[in-house]
Design a protein around this motif. Structure first.
Motif, PDB file in Angstrom:
ATOM      1  N   UNK A  39       0.791  -1.280  -0.092  1.00 19.68           N
ATOM      2  CA  UNK A  39      -0.096  -0.570   0.049  1.00 19.68           C
ATOM      3  C   UNK A  39       0.508   1.156  -0.164  1.00 19.68           C
ATOM      4  N   UNK A  40       0.465   1.759  -0.868  1.00 20.24           N
ATOM      5  CA  UNK A  40       1.556   3.460  -0.928  1.00 20.24           C
ATOM      6  C   UNK A  40       0.633   4.496  -1.896  1.00 20.24           C
ATOM      7  N   UNK A  41       1.306   5.736  -1.665  1.00 18.99           N
ATOM      8  CA  UNK A  41       0.111   6.555  -1.422  1.00 18.99           C
ATOM      9  C   UNK A  41       0.237   6.557  -2.801  1.00 18.99           C
ATOM     10  N   UNK A  42      -0.432   7.540  -3.861  1.00 21.49           N
ATOM     11  CA  UNK A  42      -0.224   7.791  -5.447  1.00 21.49           C
ATOM     12  C   UNK A  42       0.864   8.308  -6.178  1.00 21.49           C
ATOM     13  N   UNK A  43       1.616   9.254  -5.239  1.00 18.39           N
ATOM     14  CA  UNK A  43       2.875   9.444  -5.493  1.00 18.39           C
ATOM     15  C   UNK A  43       3.779   8.647  -5.514  1.00 18.39           C
ATOM     16  N   UNK A  44       4.001   8.231  -4.751  1.00 19.87           N
ATOM     17  CA  UNK A  44       5.207   6.741  -5.062  1.00 19.87           C
ATOM     18  C   UNK A  44       4.879   5.624  -5.928  1.00 19.87           C
ATOM     19  N   UNK A  45       3.485   5.619  -5.610  1.00 16.24           N
ATOM     20  CA  UNK A  45       3.381   4.333  -6.927  1.00 16.24           C
ATOM     21  C   UNK A  45       3.586   5.212  -7.996  1.00 16.24           C
ATOM     22  N   UNK A  46       3.346   6.434  -8.762  1.00  8.78           N
ATOM     23  CA  UNK A  46       4.171   6.585  -9.647  1.00  8.78           C
ATOM     24  C   UNK A  46       5.485   6.889  -9.968  1.00  8.78           C
ATOM     25  N   UNK A  47       6.095   6.773  -8.305  1.00  6.32           N
ATOM     26  CA  UNK A  47       7.627   6.869  -8.439  1.00  6.32           C
ATOM     27  C   UNK A  47       8.290   6.244  -9.034  1.00  6.32           C
ATOM     28  N   UNK A  48       7.206   4.495  -8.457  1.00 12.30           N
ATOM     29  CA  UNK A  48       7.534   3.291  -8.800  1.00 12.30           C
ATOM     30  C   UNK A  48       7.732   2.415  -9.774  1.00 12.30           C
ATOM     31  N   UNK A  49       6.728   3.314 -10.364  1.00 11.82           N
ATOM     32  CA  UNK A  49       6.493   2.997 -11.954  1.00 11.82           C
ATOM     33  C   UNK A  49       7.565   3.828 -13.248  1.00 11.82           C
ATOM     34  N   UNK A  50       7.430   5.343 -12.301  1.00  6.97           N
ATOM     35  CA  UNK A  50       8.527   5.805 -13.547  1.00  6.97           C
ATOM     36  C   UNK A  50      10.693   4.828 -13.050  1.00  6.97           C
TER      37      UNK A  50
END
Length: 77
Positions: free
Chosen positions: A11-22
């Motif tokens: 479970x991540x914050x939306x911004x953390x999930x975006x950073x992981x995808x980036x």
């Protein structure tokens, strides 16, 4: 070849999930491989120049999902 699976559910914050995808996208763009660590062992997967990209979006009443998948054939030795 043995099947290697590596799955992480967090479970991540939306911004953390975006950073992981980036980070995954940056690794794909600058290298021809992806790496991950499991139980202290580093695994490297060769990724060819062309891949099949699948994006699936499901919107439901109780849950929504975006699934991103990259696939490619493994060359035979």
């Amino acid at each position: 070849m043995n099947l290697i699976e590596h799955e992480i559910t967090e479970t991540l914050r939306r911004e953390e999930a975006a950073a992981r995808l980036r980070a995954i996208a940056d690794e794909l763009a600058s290298n021809n491989d992806l790496s991950f660590v499991r139980d202290g062992t580093r695994f490297t997967i060769d990724v060819p120049d062309e891949v099949l990209l699948e994006i699936e979006i499901e919107v439901g009443e109780g849950e929504s999902e975006i699934e991103v998948s990259l696939k490619w054939p493994i060359p035979e030795d």
